[in-house]
Design an enzyme around this catalytic site. Structure first.
Site, PDB file in Angstrom:
ATOM      1  CD  GLU A   1     -14.339  11.028 -15.265  1.00  0.00           C
ATOM      2  OE1 GLU A   1     -14.398  12.318 -15.561  1.00  0.00           O
ATOM      3  OE2 GLU A   1     -15.305  10.440 -15.343  1.00  0.00           O
TER       4      GLU A   1
ATOM      5  CB  THR B   1     -28.949  14.481 -12.879  1.00  0.00           C
ATOM      6  OG1 THR B   1     -27.734  14.349 -12.606  1.00  0.00           O
ATOM      7  CG2 THR B   1     -29.334  13.656 -14.114  1.00  0.00           C
TER       8      THR B   1
HETATM    9  C1  DMJ Z   1     -24.520  13.936 -17.182  1.00  0.00           C
HETATM   10  O1  DMJ Z   1     -25.089  13.113 -18.309  1.00  0.00           O
HETATM   11  C2  DMJ Z   1     -25.305  14.404 -15.997  1.00  0.00           C
HETATM   12  O2  DMJ Z   1     -24.729  15.191 -15.025  1.00  0.00           O
HETATM   13  C3  DMJ Z   1     -25.134  12.969 -14.992  1.00  0.00           C
HETATM   14  O3  DMJ Z   1     -25.856  13.002 -13.856  1.00  0.00           O
HETATM   15  C4  DMJ Z   1     -23.743  12.753 -14.563  1.00  0.00           C
HETATM   16  N1  DMJ Z   1     -22.958  12.447 -15.894  1.00  0.00           N
HETATM   17  C5  DMJ Z   1     -22.945  13.780 -16.864  1.00  0.00           C
HETATM   18  C6  DMJ Z   1     -22.223  14.764 -16.722  1.00  0.00           C
HETATM   19  O4  DMJ Z   1     -20.968  14.328 -16.202  1.00  0.00           O
END
Ligand code: DMJ
Length: 502
Positions: A365, A491
């Site tokens: 992480e 995203t």
């Molecule tokens: C997802 O919800 C999306 O990719 C966001 O931009 C970042 N966190 C998570 C995945 O790690």
């Protein structure tokens, strides 16, 4: 370097040796089938033990509701199920979405998380099923996805009703209250504009685009100037009353990340309307190469992005940050900038090392490369790998595999596709439970240090989508080399049709 295939417990993978002599097309079909099997395994467990709750607890076979109790995993799984052409699951999900009441929840709602998972999941399902996925389900069922997107946005839009127009992120949709925050984060403010603009373009109602673009305008014209310490690189928090930046803490890490991601993606969505976004992404990318590129003392061959604040560089990065390689590759190919492509590949190689050097073959992480703060028990790792682990958890995040996928699409180099496969194989080996996939407690311990008993919805939306796409047939929704993309991914990996003037 470790390139061997990790043993897969599932039936499909067992028949796919890494050093296969089969023709690539046939081998790729087997791999695509193995990934589809993993998706069905996770869906079946979720559907049996957790649906219509938000997420499965894949060890105890319980469930959680971290995302408003509207069935987050189902909505997040929709676009992947469409791309895998699994009509049964797509029908199950649409039937669920049709009956969700987005005006009711008993928990605090995150505007950002609700936008990127629910709103985007539905809009993407609509774009796909009206486009290249048409015919997969009865067309009369598809319109509900846009209707429910509008219903959801109408519930959420009061969040933008602030003196500046910069929204609150944590809201109460029943009382129209908020958490009384004075600032909002860069990523959560700057990762709304694609979804809310798409909703306006599909419905003809300009309000959603106007709200999100007004908030974004403060990010594109940052004030005061001192909080843009390098051209394009801005602070991490914005004052909700004034729209001014509240600090000058620069990073591509979590909290800032997808603001940069969306700058280039908005340009791809509509180069006419969003040319300023391109300009800001190019400025940020050039400044990052010039000022933030950082090479570990013990592995000068690797390139990570450091953070910056008040003259100090922070040598710390995250799994989340590893979307950066993909962003440079996408921007580089769309804008025909080989320097961005080359830098993107450098970032991809370094993020690959965070997978390649752990016991599980999965990256941590959070990791650091500050030579002054290496814990004694990680000196060997730092010497060998160039980084040491700050937090060794893995919560089923996609970013490293996502960037491998972009590297494969942009360069056509099979190496990156093998890295996708190795990442999937490791997840399938260590995270797979009897009913789904679980996060891990320590990627650099035997058996991943044990399971955390949680299956985030982005396992469906992102991890299994990017891995599948690397081995799936050519399709209109695949990321393209050059400027010919007809889809752009939010995203959360939900593809939206790029804007075409009517
Ligand atoms: C997802 O919800 C999306 O990719 C966001 O931009 C970042 N966190 C998570 C995945 O790690």
């Amino acid at each position: 370097m470790r390139f061997e295939l990790l043993a897969l417990p599932a039936l499909a993978a067992a028949s796919v040796p890494f050093h296969s002599n089969r023709a690539p097309a046939r081998r790729d079909t087997s791999r695509a089938d193995a990934i589809k099997e993993a998706f069905s395994h996770a869906w079946d467990g979720y559907y049996k033990y957790a649906f219509p709750n938000d997420e499965l607890h894949p060890v105890s076979n319980g469930y959680g509701n971290s995302r408003n109790k509207w069935g987050a995993s189902a909505v997040d799984a929709l676009s992947t199920a469409i791309m895998m052409r699994n009509a049964t699951i797509v029908n199950q999900i649409i039937d669920h979405i049709a009956v969700v009441d987005y005006s009711k929840t008993d928990t605090t709602v995150s505007l950002f998380e609700t936008t990127i998972r629910y709103l985007a999941g539905m809009l993407s399902g609509y774009d796909l099923l009206k486009g290249p996925g048409a015919g997969l389900v009865d067309d009369s069922k598809v319109d509900v996805l846009l209707e429910q997107s509008k219903n959801l946005a109408d519930v959420l839009k009061f969040a933008f009703d602030t003196p500046s127009g910069v929204p609150y992120n944590n809201i109460n949709i029943t009382s129209h209250g908020n958490d009384n925050a004075t600032t909002n984060g860069l990523a959560v403010t700057g990762t709304l504009v694609l979804e809310w603009t798409r909703l306006s373009d599909l419905t003809g109602d300009e309000e959603y685009a106007r709200l999100s673009q007004k908030a974004e305008d403060y990010l594109l014209h940052p004030k005061p100037a001192e909080y843009e310490p390098f051209p394009g690189l801005v602070g991490s928090n914005i004052n909700i009353q004034t729209g001014q930046f509240a600090d000058g803490q620069v990073s591509w890490n979590g909290g800032a990340d997808s603001y940069y991601e969306y700058l280039i993606k908005m340009y791809i969505y509509d180069p006419e309307r969003f040319d300023l976004y391109r300009e800001r992404w190019v400025a940020a990318a050039e400044s990052s190469i010039k000022h933030l590129a950082s090479h570990p003392e013990t592995r000068p061959d690797l390139t990570f992005l450091s953070t910056y604040h008040d003259g100090q560089f922070g040598l710390v990065s995250q799994h989340l940050t590893c979307f950066d390689g993909g962003s440079f590759l996408l921007g580089g190919t769309v804008l025909d900038r080989q320097d961005f492509i080359d830098f993107g590949l450098d970032l991809v190689v370094a993020c690959h090392e965070t997978y390649n050097q752990t016991l599980t073959g999965i990256g941590p992480e959070q990791f650091s490369w500050n030579p002054d703060t290496v814990p004694d028990n990680q000196k060997e790792l730092f010497e060998r790998a160039g980084f040491y682990i700050d937090s060794g958890t893995y919560v089923l995040r996609p970013e490293v595999i996502e960037s491998f996928y972009y590297a494969w699409r942009v360069t056509g180099d099979e190496t990156y596709r093998e890295w996708v496969w190795n990442g999937f194989a490791a997840v399938n080996k260590y995270c797979r439970t009897g009913s789904g996939f679980s996060g891990l407690k320590n990627v650099n311990a035997e058996n991943g240090g044990g399971w955390d008993d949680n299956q985030e919805s982005f396992l469906f939306a992102e991890v299994l989508k990017y891995t599948y796409l690397a081995f799936a047939p050519e399709d209109e929704w695949q990321v393209q080399k050059g400027s010919g993309n007809t889809f752009v991914y939010n995203t959360e990996a939900h593809p939206f049709k790029v804007y075409t003037p009517q």
